[in-house]
Design a protein around this motif. Sequence first.
Motif, PDB file in Angstrom:
ATOM      1  N   THR A 170       5.017   5.160 -12.083  1.00 17.74           N
ATOM      2  CA  THR A 170       4.796   6.662 -11.463  1.00 17.74           C
ATOM      3  C   THR A 170       4.759   6.633  -9.863  1.00 17.74           C
ATOM      4  O   THR A 170       5.309   6.912  -9.064  1.00 17.74           O
ATOM      5  N   ALA A 171       4.057   5.188  -9.417  1.00 17.45           N
ATOM      6  CA  ALA A 171       3.793   4.916  -8.100  1.00 17.45           C
ATOM      7  C   ALA A 171       5.074   4.523  -7.268  1.00 17.45           C
ATOM      8  O   ALA A 171       5.405   4.589  -6.180  1.00 17.45           O
ATOM      9  N   SER A 172       5.870   3.678  -8.253  1.00 20.17           N
ATOM     10  CA  SER A 172       7.185   3.177  -7.550  1.00 20.17           C
ATOM     11  C   SER A 172       8.033   4.465  -7.626  1.00 20.17           C
ATOM     12  O   SER A 172       8.967   4.487  -6.645  1.00 20.17           O
ATOM     13  N   ARG A 173       8.057   5.396  -8.336  1.00 17.54           N
ATOM     14  CA  ARG A 173       8.967   6.637  -8.213  1.00 17.54           C
ATOM     15  C   ARG A 173       8.363   7.420  -7.211  1.00 17.54           C
ATOM     16  O   ARG A 173       9.338   8.249  -6.575  1.00 17.54           O
ATOM     17  N   LYS A 192      -2.344   7.081  -3.918  1.00 18.17           N
ATOM     18  CA  LYS A 192      -3.380   7.079  -4.894  1.00 18.17           C
ATOM     19  C   LYS A 192      -2.785   6.727  -6.261  1.00 18.17           C
ATOM     20  O   LYS A 192      -3.553   5.863  -7.040  1.00 18.17           O
ATOM     21  N   TRP A 193      -1.534   6.674  -6.420  1.00 17.81           N
ATOM     22  CA  TRP A 193      -1.081   5.830  -7.679  1.00 17.81           C
ATOM     23  C   TRP A 193      -1.332   4.231  -7.506  1.00 17.81           C
ATOM     24  O   TRP A 193      -1.695   3.677  -8.788  1.00 17.81           O
ATOM     25  N   PHE A 194      -1.186   3.807  -6.445  1.00 16.07           N
ATOM     26  CA  PHE A 194      -1.189   2.420  -6.142  1.00 16.07           C
ATOM     27  C   PHE A 194      -2.828   1.957  -6.444  1.00 16.07           C
ATOM     28  O   PHE A 194      -2.988   0.938  -6.492  1.00 16.07           O
ATOM     29  N   ILE A 195      -3.619   2.800  -5.715  1.00 15.44           N
ATOM     30  CA  ILE A 195      -4.785   2.608  -6.085  1.00 15.44           C
ATOM     31  C   ILE A 195      -5.208   2.475  -7.426  1.00 15.44           C
ATOM     32  O   ILE A 195      -6.085   1.716  -8.027  1.00 15.44           O
ATOM     33  N   ALA A 196      -4.621   3.580  -8.305  1.00 15.39           N
ATOM     34  CA  ALA A 196      -5.051   3.509  -9.823  1.00 15.39           C
ATOM     35  C   ALA A 196      -4.466   2.225 -10.362  1.00 15.39           C
ATOM     36  O   ALA A 196      -4.923   1.710 -11.398  1.00 15.39           O
TER      37      ALA A 196
END
Length: 107
Positions: A22-25, A30-34
């Motif tokens: 999801t973060a790459s897309r 916030k996704w990279f933190i997850a």
Amino acid sequence: MTWVFLACAILSECASTLSLRTASRDGGKKWFIAVAVGYVAAFSFLTLALDGGMALGVAYGIWAAAGVALTSIASRVLFHEPLTKVMGAGIGLIVIGVLCIELGTDH
């Protein structure tokens, strides 16, 4: 308790990998933190399983194999990625391999 820690490690790793997709897309911070928190949790739980006496070969083998299988299935459900019959057979072989590792250990 070691099996609970291992299960938490597997689930944390899967969640992190799915968050990485999801973060790459989406590129949201916030996704990279997850992703980072999930991988730290995964390695922490794996460490607790090893500290509880689980053999490294068993713990790592199950962690890696289950992570691959669960992530493949979850990516099919969440991201509509392909999951072919050959891939399904591979997941089945992973399950058989994990069972062989577990049955081959001395308890």
